[in-house]
Design a protein around this motif. Sequence first.
Motif, short mmCIF file in Angstrom:
data_model
loop_
_atom_site.label_atom_id
_atom_site.label_comp_id
_atom_site.label_asym_id
_atom_site.label_seq_id
_atom_site.Cartn_x
_atom_site.Cartn_y
_atom_site.Cartn_z
N GLY A 187 17.35 -16.33 32.07
CA GLY A 187 18.23 -15.46 31.28
C GLY A 187 17.80 -15.40 29.83
N LEU A 188 17.52 -16.57 29.27
CA LEU A 188 17.16 -16.62 27.84
C LEU A 188 15.80 -15.98 27.60
CD1 LEU A 188 18.37 -17.57 25.19
CD2 LEU A 188 17.07 -19.66 25.39
N PHE A 189 14.94 -16.00 28.60
CA PHE A 189 13.63 -15.36 28.42
C PHE A 189 13.80 -13.85 28.26
CE2 PHE A 189 9.56 -13.55 29.64
CZ PHE A 189 8.70 -14.30 28.85
N ILE A 190 14.65 -13.26 29.11
CA ILE A 190 14.90 -11.82 28.99
C ILE A 190 15.55 -11.52 27.63
CG2 ILE A 190 16.10 -9.85 29.99
CD1 ILE A 190 15.88 -11.20 32.70
N VAL A 191 16.48 -12.40 27.24
CA VAL A 191 17.13 -12.24 25.94
C VAL A 191 16.08 -12.26 24.83
CG1 VAL A 191 18.59 -13.44 24.28
CG2 VAL A 191 19.38 -13.12 26.61
N THR A 192 15.11 -13.17 24.95
CA THR A 192 14.05 -13.26 23.94
C THR A 192 13.29 -11.95 23.82
OG1 THR A 192 13.82 -15.59 24.44
CG2 THR A 192 12.00 -14.55 23.29
N ILE A 193 12.93 -11.40 24.98
CA ILE A 193 12.20 -10.13 24.98
C ILE A 193 13.01 -9.05 24.26
CG2 ILE A 193 11.34 -8.29 26.49
CD1 ILE A 193 9.62 -10.64 26.86
N ALA A 194 14.31 -9.02 24.55
CA ALA A 194 15.14 -7.96 23.98
C ALA A 194 15.40 -8.21 22.50
CB ALA A 194 16.46 -7.87 24.74
N GLU A 195 15.71 -9.45 22.15
CA GLU A 195 16.09 -9.76 20.77
C GLU A 195 14.91 -9.61 19.81
OE1 GLU A 195 18.55 -11.38 18.60
OE2 GLU A 195 19.87 -10.20 19.86
N THR A 196 13.72 -9.92 20.27
CA THR A 196 12.58 -9.85 19.37
C THR A 196 11.86 -8.52 19.47
OG1 THR A 196 11.20 -10.91 21.01
CG2 THR A 196 12.24 -12.34 19.42
N GLY A 197 12.45 -7.59 20.21
CA GLY A 197 11.90 -6.24 20.25
C GLY A 197 10.52 -6.14 20.88
N LEU A 241 10.87 -18.63 20.83
CA LEU A 241 9.95 -19.37 21.69
C LEU A 241 10.19 -20.86 21.57
CD1 LEU A 241 6.59 -17.39 21.33
CD2 LEU A 241 8.40 -17.14 23.01
N SER A 242 10.50 -21.33 20.34
CA SER A 242 10.78 -22.75 20.18
C SER A 242 12.04 -23.14 20.95
CB SER A 242 10.98 -23.13 18.72
OG SER A 242 10.09 -22.45 17.90
N LEU A 243 13.05 -22.25 20.90
CA LEU A 243 14.28 -22.53 21.63
C LEU A 243 13.98 -22.66 23.12
CD1 LEU A 243 16.98 -20.15 20.11
CD2 LEU A 243 16.92 -22.62 19.99
N LEU A 244 13.21 -21.69 23.64
CA LEU A 244 12.87 -21.72 25.06
C LEU A 244 12.11 -22.99 25.40
CD1 LEU A 244 11.70 -18.08 25.78
CD2 LEU A 244 13.55 -19.26 26.93
N ALA A 245 11.16 -23.33 24.54
CA ALA A 245 10.30 -24.47 24.83
C ALA A 245 11.07 -25.78 24.74
CB ALA A 245 9.12 -24.48 23.87
N ASN A 246 11.86 -25.93 23.70
CA ASN A 246 12.43 -27.25 23.45
C ASN A 246 13.79 -27.48 24.09
OD1 ASN A 246 10.22 -28.06 22.08
ND2 ASN A 246 11.02 -27.47 20.07
N MET A 247 14.55 -26.40 24.33
CA MET A 247 15.86 -26.62 24.93
C MET A 247 15.73 -26.94 26.41
SD MET A 247 18.56 -24.05 23.28
CE MET A 247 19.16 -23.45 24.80
N PHE A 248 14.74 -26.33 27.05
CA PHE A 248 14.64 -26.51 28.50
C PHE A 248 13.55 -27.48 28.89
CE2 PHE A 248 16.66 -22.44 27.77
CZ PHE A 248 17.78 -22.55 28.57
N ALA A 249 12.55 -27.66 28.03
CA ALA A 249 11.48 -28.60 28.36
C ALA A 249 11.11 -29.41 27.12
CB ALA A 249 10.26 -27.84 28.89
N PRO A 250 11.99 -30.33 26.71
CA PRO A 250 11.70 -31.06 25.48
C PRO A 250 10.64 -32.15 25.68
CG PRO A 250 13.82 -31.71 26.36
CD PRO A 250 13.25 -30.73 27.32
N VAL A 251 9.64 -31.84 26.48
CA VAL A 251 8.58 -32.81 26.76
C VAL A 251 7.74 -33.02 25.51
CG1 VAL A 251 6.80 -33.44 28.42
CG2 VAL A 251 8.51 -31.71 29.01
N GLY A 252 7.48 -34.27 25.19
CA GLY A 252 6.58 -34.57 24.08
C GLY A 252 7.23 -34.51 22.72
N MET A 253 8.52 -34.11 22.70
CA MET A 253 9.24 -34.04 21.43
C MET A 253 9.31 -35.41 20.76
SD MET A 253 11.27 -32.14 19.54
CE MET A 253 11.92 -30.78 20.41
N ALA A 254 9.00 -35.47 19.46
CA ALA A 254 9.07 -36.75 18.76
C ALA A 254 10.52 -37.11 18.49
CB ALA A 254 8.30 -36.65 17.44
N ILE A 255 10.94 -38.30 18.92
CA ILE A 255 12.32 -38.69 18.61
C ILE A 255 12.34 -39.80 17.56
CG2 ILE A 255 13.68 -37.90 20.58
CD1 ILE A 255 12.96 -40.40 22.04
N ASP A 256 11.18 -40.26 17.11
CA ASP A 256 11.14 -41.14 15.94
C ASP A 256 10.04 -40.64 15.02
OD1 ASP A 256 8.63 -42.19 16.94
OD2 ASP A 256 9.86 -43.30 18.39
#
Lengths: 318, 691
Positions: A187-197, A241-256
Amino acid sequence: MIEFASTFIVSAIQILLMLLATPLVCGIIRKTKARLQNRRGATIFQPYLDLSKLMRKEVIIPSTSSWIFRITPYVVLASMLLIALLVPTIFAPVPFHWMGDIITIIYLFAAARFFLALGGLDAGSAFGGLGSSREMSIASIVEPAMMLAVFTTAVTAGSTDLSIIVNRLSTTQASIIHPSHVLAFAGLFIVTIAETGRLPVDNPGTHLELTMIHEAMILEYSGRYLAFLELASQMKLLIFLSLLANMFAPVGMAIDTAPLSLIVGVAAFILKVAILAIVVALVETANAKLRLFRVPELLMVAFVLSLLALILYSIIGS
Amino acid sequence: MGYSLALPGFYFALLIGGFSFGAVVSLFFVRSNNANELTSQFVIRLGKNLGFGFSTLASLGGCALSLSVLLAGSPYQLEFGRTLPFGPLSINIDQLAAFFLAVISFLGIAVSIYSFGYTNEFVGRRNIAVFVFLYNVFLLSMALVVMAGNAILFLIVWEVMSVTTYFLIIYEHEDSSSRKAGILYIVMTHIGTALLLVMFITLAGFAHSFSFEAFRHVRTQIPPSVNTWIFLCALVGFGMKAGIVPLHIWLPEAHPAAPSNVSALMSGVMIKMGIYGMVRVFFDFLAPGPEWWGILVLFIAVASAVLGVLYALMEHDLKRLLAFHSIENIGIILMGIGAALLFSSFGSKTLAAVALLAGLYHVLNHAMFKGLLFLGAGSVVHATHTRNIDELGGLAKKLPWTMFFFLIGSAAISALPPLNGFISEWLTFQALLLGFDIPDLAVRLAVPVTVALLALTGALAAACFVKAFGVTFLGLPRSAHAEKAHESSFSMLFAMGILALACVAFGIAPGIMISLISRVTSSFFGESGSALSVLNVGTLTIPRGAGSGVSPLMLLSLLAGLIIAPIVVGFVLAGKIRTRTAMIWAGGLEKVEPRMQYTAAGFSKPIRMIFSNIFRATHEIEISEEMSAFYKPQIRYELKTESIFQKYLYAPVRQTTIAAAKIVRRIQTGHIQSYLAYIFITLILLLLFAR
């Protein structure tokens, strides 16, 4: 005091990183599209050159416009920069995460859009009004889908604070395979396409009056103002794109803040965003522009996906 | 803590005395027959200014009174008329009443100041003394509605409020649409009052008294079926006044018909009296009810919000557009109240408190920005003498201050951060999300749908205000009216400035108001009601779950910094911006014509197409006097949207009523003999059965 300084420095790094990476993402998409269309295309650094050229050009202000026209580029860019401070990119939590949650981010996008649409109407030309009208109409049907998609992750994490969502999901690791998250992601991917024109909703590369939306609103802008608006719209894409990447796949995100985890964080972020950018380019190449009144049907799909995601979460739980 | 400065008795006297004196005083300053034109105008002006002066003073007293009650925490009570047939009448200003009194008084101050300048154009043309009288009585009756501590007094002042509003709506009575709007309003409002009468009588039957205190004592003794009956009476009776869908049809007719300062009060506070009544009955008089109450209120809320904003988008009359937005905002308020009802039926007092707080905060915020917008619209109408936004445009240069204040109001109603509308919508979203804490499927299905439609409402409202603001103030003037417009007088701008400031202040410092409103919610839900923590005035946090927060003050300062930074950086890097002013491209013509701009109808066309099932728009294009195939001198375009409620709900009701009346008319023969027979038969029947 040290805490304040570190907050300031980390935020400054974050904002600079976003500013620097923004034209690059745009360049990658353009290059990929060119290659897919059997063209060589400009270098991926072309957007930097475009922006710096625009910065040096003269600004022409329509004699019919008011101060709204002149303040709009600054408000739009500032809103994007402010959002860039709130979105976790390479580390979570971001220092200013308490300042605003995901609802705030969505409404900051709305604020930028509000001024952009007013800027379009201010010159008194026919195209500006056309762009504003279409932008506001499409945005209003995008918003419910977007809100539901992000709320799916918010209820999983028990918070609407983006940094907390990302932190929670990166510690549980199970997030991406959860069925409700898969639906929300779509859903958010389609939203991204629409929101970013992007295609098939809006074509960023055209000035044909029948099809333009975003380009019509900024038609009367030139020089530095246009550079700001272009930068803001490219930054919006990177934020999504950051929202898509980090909200659903926060792999590798630095937590410290250990150097190693930061390096991993940067690498993971670049990789994820680059993949998503290439996917966007693929979607843009594979699809033709939809007729304006077919767009709601596409957005309805996004809405239903997001609604199902949230309902599915209620039924099967985390 | 010592509140020695709080003198509720004095403030109460100021409030009542100020409005009463203000009402009466102007009646003495009417045109005298033997004075010349100039003196009589001076006298009339003096009288009206005295009247508004007193109403300003009384509103200040109301503000002080409500603050002293909210801060002191103990209600202000007064009892009088012990010899009256239905027992003594009483005034009881508790936390809830004090909050609503604060909203009335604060808007009362601003609107009274605005009225000094605004009513100048009536002098010599209309009976201004009567207007000032009605204006003061209107404000006084609203203050008394919330202060009433007893059903009899409540119903009396409720009626006074309804009747004065009727006269204010038809103040410009030579306009037939005003008279029609007035009739529609008075009929609908009385249906509402009838239901309220039924509700109060039912309650009094259990309490054996008409005092609100007695109602509270028996709240647990009322059987569930009667509870439901009371709930429905209150929902429809108060909903009529609040303008919920489908009982809203009087609202877009009545609000624009009244003078703009009265419209501001009607939209800003009068419809909130319906909300006050609902909160009073649902949370004060009734014990928590079944789940479907909350679901029903949420359903009505969502319908009002979405349909209100959709109909607003189709309007080109600036004041009607604002009136439809009132329906939308009542919907948003009811989302908070519906969620509170729903959560309290599951016994979750904490969640209910957050939801009610969101609703009440939106009551305050809507009063501020809608008051501001109606006053702004008043200034526009004052300056251009038209309400049709397709005849306006380019007012930014003629009315720079009005434009600036209207922009703030538009941004606030579109819920743009960091203004007040955003904060209350943020709270509403958070309150709805808390519903996921309740393990019930119906709740978990109702919440996502409400959330989605609230998001839709917010985005559509933004679209509508881009239209309303953009078409009115930006671009080129579309008519001679707009070209000759002039800025309003100082008192009008000052009043708008107060409200604009309030929109910003309640946005960036929500802590102050929220700490006051949480005193109201904790009066219903106990101390567990403080589920919301407010840090350093600015940061608002929902501590449930992992915590989520927002800091509008910080957002505003960073936003300001980020607006200024690029200007500075650009200046340093590239020097002073090289700018040139030039005419835009006019499509090959010599210069840009105002006709080339997008109209309001054009702007909202995509939305009309997307939601065509709701609007059922029909348009007609008529091309007349076709001289040749290449030259078409006149094109008429007419667009109509159909109200589904008018067609499928009100039209059948009206027809049935008329048909029933025709049947009943048969017994009205006109012969006195038959009337005597009726009396005789009735008497016999009564003797037989009513022993």
